[in-house]
Motif scaffolding. Structure first.
Motif, PDB file in Angstrom:
ATOM      1  N   GLY A 164       0.801  -1.221   0.000  1.00  0.00           N
ATOM      2  CA  GLY A 164       0.000   0.000   0.000  1.00  0.00           C
ATOM      3  C   GLY A 164       0.831   1.268   0.000  1.00  0.00           C
ATOM      4  N   GLY A 165       2.024   1.219   0.556  1.00  0.00           N
ATOM      5  CA  GLY A 165       2.829   2.432   0.681  1.00  0.00           C
ATOM      6  C   GLY A 165       3.728   2.721  -0.492  1.00  0.00           C
ATOM      7  N   SER A 166       3.995   1.736  -1.322  1.00  0.00           N
ATOM      8  CA  SER A 166       4.868   1.942  -2.488  1.00  0.00           C
ATOM      9  C   SER A 166       4.013   2.374  -3.682  1.00  0.00           C
ATOM     10  CB  SER A 166       5.625   0.652  -2.811  1.00  0.00           C
ATOM     11  OG  SER A 166       6.389   0.228  -1.696  1.00  0.00           O
ATOM     12  N   ARG A 167       4.339   3.526  -4.240  1.00  0.00           N
ATOM     13  CA  ARG A 167       3.492   4.094  -5.297  1.00  0.00           C
ATOM     14  C   ARG A 167       4.336   4.594  -6.463  1.00  0.00           C
ATOM     15  NH1 ARG A 167       1.731   6.478  -0.470  1.00  0.00           N
ATOM     16  NH2 ARG A 167      -0.231   5.607   0.336  1.00  0.00           N
ATOM     17  N   PHE A 168       3.645   4.867  -7.568  1.00  0.00           N
ATOM     18  CA  PHE A 168       4.301   5.464  -8.730  1.00  0.00           C
ATOM     19  C   PHE A 168       3.457   6.619  -9.244  1.00  0.00           C
ATOM     20  CE2 PHE A 168       1.147   3.205 -11.139  1.00  0.00           C
ATOM     21  CZ  PHE A 168       1.035   3.892 -12.346  1.00  0.00           C
ATOM     22  N   PHE A 169       4.110   7.504  -9.975  1.00  0.00           N
ATOM     23  CA  PHE A 169       3.428   8.626 -10.625  1.00  0.00           C
ATOM     24  C   PHE A 169       4.088   8.852 -11.975  1.00  0.00           C
ATOM     25  CE2 PHE A 169       3.093  13.207 -11.606  1.00  0.00           C
ATOM     26  CZ  PHE A 169       1.707  13.333 -11.627  1.00  0.00           C
ATOM     27  N   GLU A 170       3.269   9.142 -12.967  1.00  0.00           N
ATOM     28  CA  GLU A 170       3.789   9.391 -14.321  1.00  0.00           C
ATOM     29  C   GLU A 170       3.065  10.572 -14.928  1.00  0.00           C
ATOM     30  OE1 GLU A 170       3.953   7.147 -18.698  1.00  0.00           O
ATOM     31  OE2 GLU A 170       3.930   5.945 -16.864  1.00  0.00           O
ATOM     32  N   ILE A 171       3.817  11.426 -15.600  1.00  0.00           N
ATOM     33  CA  ILE A 171       3.219  12.548 -16.317  1.00  0.00           C
ATOM     34  C   ILE A 171       3.986  12.733 -17.618  1.00  0.00           C
ATOM     35  CG2 ILE A 171       4.652  14.241 -15.090  1.00  0.00           C
ATOM     36  CD1 ILE A 171       2.252  16.196 -15.361  1.00  0.00           C
ATOM     37  N   GLY A 172       3.252  12.995 -18.689  1.00  0.00           N
ATOM     38  CA  GLY A 172       3.922  13.146 -19.980  1.00  0.00           C
ATOM     39  C   GLY A 172       2.986  13.675 -21.046  1.00  0.00           C
ATOM     40  N   TRP A 173       3.477  13.687 -22.248  1.00  0.00           N
ATOM     41  CA  TRP A 173       2.710  14.150 -23.413  1.00  0.00           C
ATOM     42  C   TRP A 173       2.770  13.066 -24.477  1.00  0.00           C
ATOM     43  CZ3 TRP A 173      -0.451  18.180 -23.278  1.00  0.00           C
ATOM     44  CH2 TRP A 173      -1.027  18.618 -24.471  1.00  0.00           C
ATOM     45  N   ALA A 174       1.629  12.787 -25.083  1.00  0.00           N
ATOM     46  CA  ALA A 174       1.552  11.703 -26.068  1.00  0.00           C
ATOM     47  C   ALA A 174       0.859  12.183 -27.334  1.00  0.00           C
ATOM     48  CB  ALA A 174       0.809  10.508 -25.487  1.00  0.00           C
ATOM     49  N   TRP A 175       1.347  11.687 -28.451  1.00  0.00           N
ATOM     50  CA  TRP A 175       0.724  11.908 -29.755  1.00  0.00           C
ATOM     51  C   TRP A 175       0.104  10.603 -30.232  1.00  0.00           C
ATOM     52  CZ3 TRP A 175       5.181  14.040 -28.077  1.00  0.00           C
ATOM     53  CH2 TRP A 175       5.309  15.440 -28.156  1.00  0.00           C
ATOM     54  N   LYS A 176      -1.015  10.713 -30.914  1.00  0.00           N
ATOM     55  CA  LYS A 176      -1.705   9.530 -31.429  1.00  0.00           C
ATOM     56  C   LYS A 176      -1.952   9.716 -32.920  1.00  0.00           C
ATOM     57  CE  LYS A 176      -5.928   8.768 -30.025  1.00  0.00           C
ATOM     58  NZ  LYS A 176      -7.023   8.362 -29.116  1.00  0.00           N
ATOM     59  N   THR A 177      -1.477   8.766 -33.728  1.00  0.00           N
ATOM     60  CA  THR A 177      -1.591   8.859 -35.181  1.00  0.00           C
ATOM     61  C   THR A 177      -2.339   7.652 -35.725  1.00  0.00           C
ATOM     62  OG1 THR A 177       0.482  10.087 -35.366  1.00  0.00           O
ATOM     63  CG2 THR A 177      -0.315   9.001 -37.349  1.00  0.00           C
ATOM     64  N   ARG A 178      -3.321   7.919 -36.560  1.00  0.00           N
ATOM     65  CA  ARG A 178      -4.066   6.849 -37.216  1.00  0.00           C
ATOM     66  C   ARG A 178      -3.151   6.136 -38.195  1.00  0.00           C
ATOM     67  NH1 ARG A 178      -7.576   9.768 -39.586  1.00  0.00           N
ATOM     68  NH2 ARG A 178      -7.285   9.326 -41.795  1.00  0.00           N
ATOM     69  N   VAL A 179      -3.153   4.799 -38.156  1.00  0.00           N
ATOM     70  CA  VAL A 179      -2.234   4.022 -38.992  1.00  0.00           C
ATOM     71  C   VAL A 179      -2.727   3.954 -40.429  1.00  0.00           C
ATOM     72  CG1 VAL A 179      -1.193   1.752 -39.349  1.00  0.00           C
ATOM     73  CG2 VAL A 179      -1.399   2.681 -37.029  1.00  0.00           C
ATOM     74  N   PHE A 180      -4.015   3.670 -40.627  1.00  0.00           N
ATOM     75  CA  PHE A 180      -4.554   3.483 -41.965  1.00  0.00           C
ATOM     76  C   PHE A 180      -5.292   4.733 -42.438  1.00  0.00           C
ATOM     77  CE2 PHE A 180      -4.549  -0.779 -39.948  1.00  0.00           C
ATOM     78  CZ  PHE A 180      -3.569  -1.351 -40.739  1.00  0.00           C
ATOM     79  N   GLN A 181      -5.323   4.910 -43.749  1.00  0.00           N
ATOM     80  CA  GLN A 181      -5.915   6.109 -44.325  1.00  0.00           C
ATOM     81  C   GLN A 181      -7.412   6.199 -44.058  1.00  0.00           C
ATOM     82  OE1 GLN A 181      -4.461   8.672 -45.917  1.00  0.00           O
ATOM     83  NE2 GLN A 181      -6.421   9.693 -46.241  1.00  0.00           N
ATOM     84  N   ASN A 182      -8.110   5.094 -44.252  1.00  0.00           N
ATOM     85  CA  ASN A 182      -9.574   5.132 -44.181  1.00  0.00           C
ATOM     86  C   ASN A 182     -10.144   4.303 -43.042  1.00  0.00           C
ATOM     87  OD1 ASN A 182      -9.823   6.763 -46.573  1.00  0.00           O
ATOM     88  ND2 ASN A 182      -9.329   4.939 -47.759  1.00  0.00           N
TER      89      ASN A 182
END
Length: 345
Positions: A164-182
């Motif tokens: 219970g006492g061991s924790r993590f935190f993450e913060i960042g920036w992400a880009w998302k790109t569509r793989v297929f055209q349609n």
């Protein structure tokens, strides 16, 4: 002024002939708008010429230049603006002709730039405007949850660290790109994140460096807090799958995964940028707080696997470091985290 009048007369006659020719090859329902653009070009250049002529007259009246020089400058100014009108209108007509000749209708709309703004003119009702598609989006990523470290000999059930006492935190920036055209069924999500992984040892113990070994040893005083933290800079990459909703308007279309089920599978790689240990205890009745920084023999290169199950912007998130926390010859401890991840548009 006689020379200027001759130049302008010749120019306006050529424009009249050009206008008659344009009527023969007119663009349905847009002839008036195109003529408006031509008139605008002419008026702009005439205004600019008038301003230049006023400047020349001002210099002539104050005898900064002679009458011969003034006449020569006026003649040059008239030539320049006459050519400007001719060239700008030629560009306009060439754009129109290019779109008309395109039998495959690759250019669905006429885009003309005036004053830095794009003007769209449709040739006929059977053609539609070019639709704007945004294949890449971005968002803020925040994750928080429980962290621990396991090895072949130490599972979560008999871990050396408080669950219970061991924790993590993450913060960042992400880009998302569509793989297929349609299709938006598969996307690739990539970015950069800071990860902060915390471990709280059990049984009043702290991490101690003994040469190349980093070991847990019992502390000489009763600890109120013992926490070890590693800070990582990582570059995650996930392949994201799931349905989406397509919204289409006259000018653009978008794929949205809001309130849709998503699954992301991938990993991360990066660098350990720091480690520290915080201790709180009492010594002879006095409160003590130690912040200890050191190498602790941690691995510098970080890499692992991660994944998430999401509905909307909230996801169940898990990550596992494939690299051992400490270098050889230390025990192969691997960070493992479970928590919630929030992708905020």
């Amino acid at each position: 002024m006689r020379t200027i009048t001759i130049y302008l007369s010749i120019l306006f006659m050529s424009l009249a002939m050009s206008s008659m020719h344009a009527q023969n090859d007119s663009i349905p329902a847009k002839a008036e708008r195109i003529q408006e653009l031509k008139d605008k070009i002419i008026n702009e250049e005439k205004d600019l010429l008038r301003i230049e002529l006023e400047g020349i007259n001002y210099r002539l009246e104050r005898e900064y230049i002679t009458k011969e020089e003034a006449d020569k400058q006026k003649e040059e100014a008239a030539k320049i603006h006459a050519l400007n009108i001719e060239n700008r209108i030629a560009i306009l007509e060439n754009q129109i002709a290019l779109r008309q000749r395109d039998g495959n209708k690759t250019y669905l709309a006429l885009e003309i730039f005036e004053d830095g703004k794009a003007l769209n003119l449709k040739f006929d009702e059977g053609e539609s405007k070019r639709k704007f598609d945004r294949r890449t989006t971005s968002d803020l990523v925040i994750a928080v949850g429980l962290n621990n470290a396991i090895s072949e000999d130490n599972s979560i059930d008999d871990s050396d660290f408080k669950i219970g006492g061991s924790r993590f935190f993450e913060i960042g920036w992400a880009w998302k790109t569509r793989v297929f055209q349609n299709s938006n069924f598969m996307r690739v999500k990539y970015g950069v994140s800071f990860q902060f992984n915390g471990l709280k040892p059990t049984d009043n113990r702290v991490f101690v460096e003994n040469g190349e070994l980093t070991e847990l040893e019992e502390f000489e005083f009763d600890l109120n807090k013992s926490k070890f933290r590693t800070d990582n800079l990582v570059f995650p990459v996930h392949f994201e799958f799931g349905p989406s909703k397509k919204t289409e308007t006259e000018n653009y279309y978008r794929y949205s995964t809001n309130n849709k089920f998503k699954i992301g599978l991938g990993g991360y790689a990066g660098f350990n940028i720091g480690e520290r240990q915080k201790l709180k205890y009492r010594e002879d009745g006095d409160k003590k707080k130690d912040k200890l920084k050191g190498d602790y023999n941690t691995n510098d290169f970080i890499y692992g696997l991660s994944g998430y199950l999401s509905f909307g912007g909230t996801a169940l998130y898990v990550k596992y470091d494939l690299n051992p926390l400490f270098k050889d010859p230390n025990i192969d401890l691997h960070n493992i985290s479970l928590g919630l991840r929030f992708d905020i548009d």
